[in-house]
Design a protein around this motif. Structure first.
Motif, mmCIF file in Angstrom:
data_model
loop_
_atom_site.group_PDB
_atom_site.id
_atom_site.type_symbol
_atom_site.label_atom_id
_atom_site.label_comp_id
_atom_site.label_asym_id
_atom_site.label_seq_id
_atom_site.Cartn_x
_atom_site.Cartn_y
_atom_site.Cartn_z
ATOM 1 N N GLU A 1 11.019 -44.992 6.599
ATOM 2 C CA GLU A 1 10.689 -46.413 6.505
ATOM 3 C C GLU A 1 9.917 -46.870 7.739
ATOM 4 N N PRO B 1 6.237 -52.854 4.047
ATOM 5 C CA PRO B 1 6.761 -52.130 2.876
ATOM 6 C C PRO B 1 7.859 -52.868 2.116
ATOM 7 N N LYS C 1 6.393 -55.709 0.224
ATOM 8 C CA LYS C 1 5.555 -55.187 -0.857
ATOM 9 C C LYS C 1 6.402 -54.744 -2.044
ATOM 10 N N ARG C 2 7.534 -54.100 -1.783
ATOM 11 C CA ARG C 2 8.411 -53.666 -2.878
ATOM 12 C C ARG C 2 8.908 -54.871 -3.679
ATOM 13 N N PRO D 1 13.318 -51.557 -9.416
ATOM 14 C CA PRO D 1 13.285 -51.392 -7.954
ATOM 15 C C PRO D 1 13.011 -49.956 -7.520
ATOM 16 N N GLU D 2 13.591 -48.970 -8.242
ATOM 17 C CA GLU D 2 13.348 -47.584 -7.849
ATOM 18 C C GLU D 2 11.884 -47.186 -8.042
ATOM 19 N N SER E 1 9.335 -49.332 -7.624
ATOM 20 C CA SER E 1 8.621 -49.940 -6.495
ATOM 21 C C SER E 1 8.819 -49.112 -5.241
ATOM 22 N N PHE E 2 9.993 -48.513 -5.122
ATOM 23 C CA PHE E 2 10.301 -47.687 -3.960
ATOM 24 C C PHE E 2 9.360 -46.483 -3.897
ATOM 25 N N VAL F 1 5.608 -47.466 -3.120
ATOM 26 C CA VAL F 1 5.318 -47.777 -1.724
ATOM 27 C C VAL F 1 5.384 -46.522 -0.859
ATOM 28 N N ASN F 2 6.290 -45.611 -1.195
ATOM 29 C CA ASN F 2 6.464 -44.422 -0.355
ATOM 30 C C ASN F 2 5.328 -43.422 -0.486
ATOM 31 N N VAL G 1 0.337 -47.562 -4.543
ATOM 32 C CA VAL G 1 0.369 -48.985 -4.915
ATOM 33 C C VAL G 1 -1.020 -49.456 -5.322
#
Length: 546
Positions: A228, A367, A370-371, A382-383, A385-386, A389-390, A395
């Motif tokens: 992160e 980050p 952004k999520r 949510p997972e 979006s995770f 971003v990673n 994105v």
């Protein structure tokens, strides 16, 4: 040319972890066997370890500041340059040379502190930290010990947990401080010739040391926190975060204890250059210490290194006494003063000072924000979006496809998560190297949404787009004759043939087992190479088997 130093002279001073850099590991590759932070034994000796014992982990992270020049000199910063080709008189500590503070490094530290919710000290000090290493010619490091540039922050990080590892678990670690300091050079040990070669290219490069409180309990949490932080630094542009080039180096402080009791004796695992190896090193060290305590032994206060081949941590040197670094104020650097726009003293040009509020206004979308925006704007999980971003560039890829297609974002995310990422992972490619552009994928999704191709044909077209980047989805549909077959008369004949050749399935359907109908639909799709309109086929077969 490399500098030569006798092995006899440096043996007692250079027992540090080797500077071996490893590949940068994205989130999906840093998971370890320590699922849900339950430590799994990795040592050959298996003993019963009390479940009451827990690990305690704190991190010290050295982030190389993204700057064209060093912290206190005008020497360039460049990876893999010829040895000792980027060394100024000051970097080599020649007499009479003085440090000149790099404004870019100060601004990078302030932006990083703001992004990590730190308090920015408007007055910070530089100190000399004395110790001898052959790759530190001055015999001391200029750092910030007494009053660093930023203090008291927080880092919120997430990792995937739960039984199926599809639940986002969010935690927070406290940031004790962020301090500016200069890097040392690099020692290359030649045991065959009993000598050490010194490269001073890295000497004096600007670092931000991010000190995290011991708020983590296992390797997975630590690796997620580092990942992160890496994403935040890359978003800010303050550190490129390439661990394979040593731009992000981690020291882990590890101890074990029983809740309610004082913290145990800690060990320090030095110079870890991979999030995956960080997780493994911490998990191993926690398990090792638990077994020592369980057996009635005593954990030594020592510095250890991680051996990636064996998966073990190995001792480097002990810490029997507190080392005296003889900290003293840096006499050649005045206090570092920062301002806000409204309190710049008269007589000072605002363009010649570092303004905290101006840097705060320039912060990009981080980050975590952004999520949250992706979930709220596109209604994705949510997972998802995770993962978006990673993965560097994912994105932008996803949002570009969404803009060019009429399909719902949830349908687009399916293509991005399954087809695109699956193909990228299979060939170990980055998003920027994808043969299928966002426009090409959007065109494919539009054809599917318009009912011109079936879902099975769409997957085949994606594979062809991957093999032939110059072609369009429309072109592949024509060349391979993959257009959707919705001619009712033609499908009637095909469906009737299937019904006539599968009497047992027809009897089962008429007896009430409607699930068998899917098998007949599959037979029709085989005969049409997956091009038949599935809704029309189902309707015809229901009529013919009623």
């Amino acid at each position: 040319m490399l500098l030569h130093i006798s092995k006899y002279i440096i043996t007692r001073h250079l027992k540090r972890a080797p500077n071996i850099y490893h590949s940068n590991i994205s989130f999906r590759r840093i998971w370890t066997s320590c699922q849900r932070c339950q430590i799994q034994p990795q040592m050959k000796t298996k003993r019963h370890v009390s479940p009451e014992m827990v690990g305690v982990v704190g991190l010290e992270i050295h982030a190389q500041i993204h700057s064209t020049t060093k912290l206190f000199s005008s020497s360039q910063v460049k990876f893999s340059a010829p040895p000792n080709s980027l060394v100024s008189f000051f970097d080599a500590s020649l007499p009479g040379t003085l440090p000149v503070l790099n404004r870019r490094c100060v601004e990078a530290a302030v932006m990083t502190g703001l992004a990590l919710n730190c308090t920015i000290n408007k007055k910070s000090l530089f100190d000399r930290k004395h110790y001898f290493y052959a790759d530190m010619p001055a015999g001391y490091q200029i750092t910030q010990q007494r009053l660093p540039i930023a203090v008291d922050g927080t880092l919120t990080y997430s990792h995937l947990g739960g039984k199926k590892r599809n639940q986002v678990v969010t935690k927070t670690v406290r940031i004790k401080q962020i301090q500016l300091e200069q890097d040392s050079g690099k020692s290359l040990h030649d045991d065959y010739r009993s000598q050490t070669l010194i490269d001073l290219n890295r000497a004096g490069v600007g670092l931000m040391e991010v000190v995290m409180e011991p708020d983590m309990s296992c390797g997975e949490e630590a690796a997620s926190a580092v990942r992160e932080l890496q994403l935040i630094l890359q978003a800010l542009g303050t550190c490129l975060g390439n661990m394979s080039e040593g731009q992000l180096r981690v020291d882990a402080n590890v101890s074990v204890h029983r809740p309610g009791e004082p913290l145990g004796v800690r060990t320090e695992v030095k110079n870890i250059n991979s999030a995956r190896y960080l997780a493994r090193a911490i998990d191993y060290e926690i398990q090792r210490q638990m077994e020592i305590v369980q057996a009635g032994g005593t954990v030594l206060n020592e510095t250890r290194a991680y051996d990636q081949k064996s998966g073990n941590t190995v001792p480097m040197r002990d810490k029997e006494g507190l080392q005296d670094y003889r900290f003293m104020p840096e006499p050649n650097l005045p206090p570092l003063l920062l301002y806000d726009s409204e309190n710049v003293p008269e007589g000072l040009d605002p363009t010649q000072v570092v303004l905290i509020d101006r840097l705060r206004a320039e912060l990009p979308e981080l980050p975590g924000i952004k999520r949250a925006r992706l979930v709220e704007t596109y209604g994705i999980l949510p997972e998802h979006s995770f993962i978006l971003v990673n993965e560097d560039g994912l994105v932008d890829y996803f949002e570009s496809v969404v803009k060019e297609t009429k399909a719902e974002p949830r349908k687009v995310i399916g293509w991005v998560m399954q087809e695109l990422l699956g193909a990228l992972n299979q060939q170990n490619l980055r998003v920027s190297q994808s043969p299928v552009s966002p426009s090409a994928l959007a065109e494919l999704v539009n054809l599917l949404e318009a009912g011109r191709i079936s879902s099975s044909a769409a997957k085949l077209i994606f594979q062809e787009l991957w093999k032939s980047p110059g072609k369009s989805a429309e072109q592949i549909v024509v060349e391979l004759d993959l257009g959707l077959v919705n001619d009712r008369e033609k499908l009637l004949r095909i469906c009737q043939t299937v019904v006539d050749t599968h009497p047992e399935q027809v009897r089962a359907i008429r007896s009430g087992n409607k699930r068998v109908l899917n098998k007949l639909i599959g037979e029709v799709q085989k005969r049409t190479k997956g091009r038949a309109d599935p809704a029309l086929v189902r309707s015809i077969l229901e009529e013919q088997t009623s």
